[in-house]
Every structure is written in structure tokens, then in C-alpha cells.
Enzyme design. Sequence first.
Site, PDB file in Angstrom:
ATOM      1  N   ASN A  65       0.790  -1.294  -0.101  1.00 48.20           N
ATOM      2  CA  ASN A  65       0.057  -0.168   0.073  1.00 48.20           C
ATOM      3  C   ASN A  65       1.009   1.143   0.011  1.00 48.20           C
ATOM      4  O   ASN A  65       0.235   2.459   0.175  1.00 48.20           O
ATOM      5  CB  ASN A  65      -0.911  -0.063   1.201  1.00 48.20           C
ATOM      6  CG  ASN A  65      -2.081  -0.843   0.917  1.00 48.20           C
ATOM      7  OD1 ASN A  65      -2.422  -1.269  -0.206  1.00 48.20           O
ATOM      8  ND2 ASN A  65      -2.924  -0.909   1.959  1.00 48.20           N
ATOM      9  N   CYS A  66       2.093   0.913  -0.146  1.00 48.52           N
ATOM     10  CA  CYS A  66       2.844   2.153  -0.439  1.00 48.52           C
ATOM     11  C   CYS A  66       2.841   2.943  -1.654  1.00 48.52           C
ATOM     12  O   CYS A  66       2.519   2.672  -2.763  1.00 48.52           O
ATOM     13  CB  CYS A  66       4.289   1.820  -0.146  1.00 48.52           C
ATOM     14  SG  CYS A  66       5.628   3.165  -0.191  1.00 48.52           S
ATOM     15  N   GLY A  67       3.132   4.383  -1.621  1.00 49.05           N
ATOM     16  CA  GLY A  67       3.111   5.327  -2.747  1.00 49.05           C
ATOM     17  C   GLY A  67       4.287   4.679  -3.881  1.00 49.05           C
ATOM     18  O   GLY A  67       4.271   5.091  -4.834  1.00 49.05           O
ATOM     19  N   ALA A  69       4.879   1.725  -4.531  1.00 48.62           N
ATOM     20  CA  ALA A  69       4.510   0.268  -4.814  1.00 48.62           C
ATOM     21  C   ALA A  69       4.821  -0.121  -6.309  1.00 48.62           C
ATOM     22  O   ALA A  69       4.989  -1.091  -6.931  1.00 48.62           O
ATOM     23  CB  ALA A  69       3.105  -0.161  -4.538  1.00 48.62           C
TER      24      ALA A  69
END
Length: 190
Positions: A65-67, A69
Site C-alpha cells: 500500500n506504499c506510494g 509500490a
Amino acid sequence: MTVLRREVLGMLAGACAGPVLAGRAAAREEAPSALSFSFARAGGGMYPLSAYRGKPILIVNTATNCGFAGQFATLEQLWQRYSGRGLMLLAVPSNDFGGQEPLNGAAIAEAARQSHGATYAFAEKTVVKGPDAHPFYRWAAAQRPWEVPKWNFHKYLIGRSGELLGGYSSMADPLGPQLVRAIGQELQAG
């Protein structure tokens, strides 16, 4: 008399410094290499880094869910380009930064495969910072305290002999010239 005094003082200094210098050298020799560590495999089993002796290893802490990703896909491109020449790529999912890894186990690798086409190896979700960090991450932090993970998608490049060649921030593009050059040099060294 002055020459004799210098020789005696030199021998005494050498005798005193010798054990200290020998102790430092021994401590460096006893320090484990990255090949001393293993990661739990998502879905069971282990990834012993010693199995990749003689090959460069890229270890990346990830979060679905990281920017950043989108780097799953870029890492896949890197993997496709260099895996046939010996590069090992290990994703190490972590929830340490912003709670951005809500999944567990094999579900993390499956999500990365479905969303970004990732086919490289995935470890089990792992702590990568602080006193509870996985032993590899504590070792790497001791080796290069200025290059510790500050966010998801930090990359560590391990040399063919297990030495830590460098750390690359989350901002570093996996296909950027600095990392690609370092990988290429290590592959050519073999």
C-alpha cells in the site's frame, strides 16, 4: 644512546598497539557477511542467503500500500534483465513505515504479482528497523549506518562474497544508472 632509546620506545609502542590492532582486525574478520543470514519464505521454508554465494543479491523492503509500490513492476524489469546472469532479488515485506503492509504471508506476493507482475522471491513480512529488526537489517545498519531504510522500498545490494556494497533509498529507481551500474559491475566480476 638516542638511537637505542628510539628503538626501545618503538618496540614498546608496537608491543602495546599490536594486540589492539590485532583485536580490531579479528573483529572485522569475525563480523558475519550477509551470507550468514536467512529470511523466512512467504508460505513456508527459508531463503538462506548463503545459497546465493557467488551472485549479487538485491534485498528490498516493500509494502503493497506504499506510494512507491510501482517499484514492484520496475523491480520485475530489473529481475527479468539480470536474473539469467545471476542476480537474486528478494522482496522483504514490512509494515514498519506508515503501516502500509496490511497483508500477511503469501497474500503479499500474490498481491504484488496481480498488481505489478512481480515474479521474484518474497520473504515473510519482517521487521526492518529498530531493536526488533531482523538480524540482517541490524547487521546492515551496523555496516552502513548512514544507509538504513527510512521508508519502504529501500534497497541493499550484496556482493558476490556477501559484503554490503551499498544502500539505495526509496527514491532510487531500480532501473536508475547508479544501481544498474553497481549490479552490472558485480555481475562482470564473476
